[in-house]
Design an enzyme around this catalytic site. Structure first.
Site: not given
Lengths: 596, 596
Positions: A68, A193, A245
């Site tokens: 990520s 991705y 997050y």
């Protein structure tokens, strides 16, 4: 005692590494099976500065898949290729307080909330430039490589492992495809991705990539412009609000840095204009952030004073010094009349020497202070040579000042070489001395106090001499004319009275040597004076700056003078000593003005 | 032509006001009936700097109720009174992407997500210091007043109107009371919150309040420390992530500033270390943010270059200049032997003149550059006088450098007056000249090259004189002893040879005048030399710095000398002229070194 010098920054990293390696909380992620093979003990730290220095500690060269942490970089690439408005149409920028893999889209638009959660990142990958899957794949890998400053490769084992197990991401992609947000082929988008997430990087790469964002899109190692200033700023902003997050808010309160974490244990944090941090340790906390990474980053932020919202501890004054043209003068050697005029009228010239960085607040203080004191002022010199960063708002405000001063007949001269500021309403000068000389000339011209021609009897060195002696001296002098750029041969000229025009003294600098103008002399002054008193070697050269007429006493004629008329020679010598003493006194007086 | 000087910043605000007043989209809030009475045309702008200058345009003095703009300030007060850990227990800091009045609490903790939504703000009000409703009420009103720098009052009509209609807030409060997050009495808590929201402020107040946060909690008008640096930084951080509700993410991308809006049309935005913005216009967009306020703020951010994540456009080098002790010298006048020793050994002294602000990256560059060049260096002078802000991380890194240099026998001298930096391993000096003199003395001492006593025959002025003349001169000289601090009366001493000890030349500055040390002279040198050549007035005074022995030629004895022995007087005078010429040459050579 003479071990290699270890930087205190390196010490701090080593110390941090040694302490935090004891921290063994957290679990290595296993939801992508290949990630479970990571050594939980790995721990790397790296700091990259904007001029390309990298400090590293621990396992900073161990490769791992970026996961990520790729998101802000690919988001910056998408912004670069499509622009903010187009990207915003398909991916929002709102933090949600949700976990990274949340299955939630914006109620009316169907957009994923932001590009840092998986849903948003999947859409973002499809937004980079390229018409086909292959083109986009190539763009992402070469883009990430440009951020890192080296060719990155993909770990296909991890990629396949993720592709085989990515149920939740697959669900998200289908959901978005149904909502119309994801317009590319679902399987191709997912592949894109997963491939992006499986690019292999080291902690050092992460630090350099992040420094590229912090530096406005310019890679500090290669100098390449990877993305625009805007794209870099927007990516950092989304990292600030959504990068960790459902821990993003507390993270920003504690560490005060835009950051992004990844499931393989990578973590990046940036301080805009300053540095990029890379951290890596595979054990994660329940929110999916590297335990050691978060701890190290928070401590680095605290130890290095990196919190974005914290003001610098102390701010110095923005003015290093202010000078007035009646007490501080340029190095130009001027005749008595011009000196007198400057002492009388020179307060119309103000010199402001600035220091520190010039951003909004310091530029505001400059504009305010100068505009409050314009009564009798006609020339303003702004010396930026000691200033650090000059922001464009500072340029805008200084240009505003210069334009307004111009309206009231006040000329602004900006002293600046290295930085190349853009202030169209001001005159730009390379040195403060040249700026001051320029203003003095303009003032003398405006006041009709310039001396264009100074006859022998009014020459500074001879003013106090018996006129009879001046006439006697004349017989020993030869008229000489010099064209601009022509050099005086001083072996010949023991003493040279400037009748009109002007001379400059230069010295040679660098390899190959190039002349640098040190000072200049106008009509009524003389050069070669010191040679009459002692015989030390000259280290400079004298060059005419304009068509110049002189009366020259050659060494041969000086010898004849000493023989024929010792009294005249003595008077002359005495007059020179007096002039030198006066010059020393003036230098002292200027020093007073400077220390004030 | 001589209208009052209008700052370009004022121009920009006026221009912005004139353009955006045409913007009439949006609706005045009516959910609190009293708010509906606002004039929709009101539009105020204000910018407050950290030194207390306020620029205003439009209706900047119209009072209105602060409403939600109070939230970050009361949050800062709560942090100040309880500390972050205790406050965090009851109110989170996570952005939610929810609207301001969302009825949603954190799943497990029952906390409101953050202090910027109503739920969080209601709890926050109960967390400020005070045991009773009255005490907390007083704390909030006096705290908000301290932020504004003036006594604020509450508009009880608006307060009652809100209390009568605040169903949703009442529902939230009961929900939180049920969840155990709100521990105070529900009605009292609501009353406290409604009262806080009904405090009357102007746009100018908002700018000053925000500048107080941006300046680390110090009110720029009153100088009062309202909250700690930490509390201010945390409040700004929460503004950054949650300040504009479900527009927070996009807001930060566009404007790049922590901000807070309120339902009465107020909006604030802060740039840490730089400024506070206050904006006010009652028409709101569907998210509850002032339409003109948001537009003005985004444009100001762009025009003034305020985006937090954008690096400064250009960064200048951190070194203004570096000097070596063999070519650049202090102003101390030293005898021939010491000058020769410094020319030979002086490269052991390095002077680094820094410029720009000193934060992490610039301090890192300083540490790195200096530590790379320590081979033959034994003294390092760091001149911070031209540096701007000095952050604590810069202090830490410079202290790290000084400590490491010390380990290898290198002494660091820091030149700094105004800022008072703390670098315990370094010697602190007030001027670069004094620092350099100190290092020169230490070097000469260490090399055994200090001249403690210089007999007459070896004095600089007399070295080249016939020894017979020196002996002849001795008959005209008187020995004198000066105690430290004792002043030389120069009318008496035409020329004063320093045999041992040292003298300083001072000039007087300020009202009342105090002496400032300009330069000093050591054994082997002489003072009063210029008086022998011309008779201009002395502007300085000469004072002994240590027990000093001199041989003095008084004016009376000089007259006798001229009479008795014109040849000796002439030689002496000639020798002085030579010494002066040599000094001028040295000054020129030093200028070369400086320009390099």
């Amino acid at each position: 005692m003479n071990a290699p010098f270890v930087s205190p920054i390196q010490d701090l990293l080593d110390d941090l590494h040694a302490r935090l390696i004891e921290q063994r909380a957290g679990e290595v992620a296993t939801y992508i099976p290949e990630l479970g093979k990571a050594d939980p003990e790995w721990f790397g730290l790296a700091v990259a500065t904007l001029d390309g220095t990298v400090y590293e500690a621990g396992d900073s060269r161990v490769p791992f898949t970026i996961q990520s942490v790729s998101k802000p970089f690919v988001y910056a690439l998408a912004l670069q290729d499509r622009g903010l408005p187009d990207v915003l149409k398909q991916v929002g920028v709102e933090p949600t307080g949700d976990a990274f893999n949340a299955v939630r889209l914006e109620p009316y638009t169907g957009r994923p909330y932001n590009p840092m959660v998986n849903a948003g990142a999947i859409v973002t990958s499809t937004l980079v430039g390229g018409d086909t899957y292959e083109e986009r794949r190539e763009r992402i890998l070469s883009g990430l490589s440009a951020f890192a400053g080296r060719e990155l490769v993909v770990d296909h084992k991890v990629m396949d492992s993720e592709a085989a197990t990515g149920d939740r991401n697959r669900a998200l992609a289908y959901l978005m495809h149904g909502a119309g947000t994801l317009t590319c082929d679902v399987e191709e988008s997912l592949r894109l991705y997963f491939e992006q997430c499986a690019a292999l990087v080291t902690t050092t790469d992460l630090a350099v990539m992040t420094a590229t964002l912090a530096g406005g899109g310019i890679n500090p190692l290669t100098g390449e412009t990877v993305v625009s200033v805007e794209a870099a700023a927007h990516a950092l902003t989304v990292m600030a609000t959504c990068g960790t997050y459902d821990y993003a808010g507390e993270w920003l309160v504690r560490a005060g840095l835009p950051a992004k974490s990844g499931v393989s244990g990578g973590l990046i944090a940036a301080l805009p204009s300053q540095l990029g941090l890379g951290l890596f340790s595979p054990r994660l906390d329940p929110r999916g952030n590297s335990v050691r990474g978060v701890a190290a980053c928070e401590e680095l932020s605290q130890r290095f004073g990196l919190h974005l919202m914290r003001p610098a501890e102390r701010s110095g004054p923005v003015f290093h010094r202010t000078l007035r043209g009646d007490t501080a003068h340029s190095s130009r050697v001027r005749a008595h009349d011009e000196r007198t005029a400057l002492a009388r009228l020179g307060s119309a010239i103000r010199v402001y020497v600035l220091r520190g960085d010039l951003a909004f607040s310091s530029a505001e203080a400059v504009v305010r202070t100068i505009s409050e004191d314009t009564g009798s002022v006609r020339w303003v010199v702004l010396d930026l040579k000691r200033a650090g960063r000059v922001t464009s708002v500072a340029e805008t405000l200084l240009e505003g000042l210069a334009a307004k001063l111009k309206e009231r007949g006040i000329t602004t001269v900006v002293v600046d070489t290295e930085q190349g500021v853009t202030i169209p309403s001001a005159v730009i000068s390379e040195t403060r001395d040249a700026a001051l000389e320029w203003c003095e000339d303009a003032l003398l011209e405006a006041e009709g106090a310039s001396r264009m021609t100074v006859p022998l009897a009014e020459q500074d060195l001879l003013r106090s001499l018996d006129p009879f002696l001046v006439t006697a001296l004349e017989a020993y002098l030869e008229p000489r004319e010099y064209a601009p750029g022509e050099r005086l041969i001083e072996d010949v000229a023991a003493l040279c009275f400037i009748i009109s025009g002007g001379l400059a003294r230069q010295f040679m600098v660098g390899t190959p040597p190039r002349p640098v103008r040190e000072t200049s002399m106008g009509p009524g002054t003389a050069v070669g004076r010191l040679a009459l008193i002692d015989d030390a070697e000259h280290t400079h050269r004298i060059v005419a700056e304009s068509p110049t007429s002189c009366l020259v006493l050659t060494t041969r004629e000086l010898a004849r003078l000493e023989r024929d008329s010792p009294r005249l020679a003595d008077s002359l010598r005495w007059s020179i000593a007096n002039a030198i003493a006066a010059r020393l006194r003036r230098t002292d007086a200027e020093n007073h003005a400077l220390i004030h």
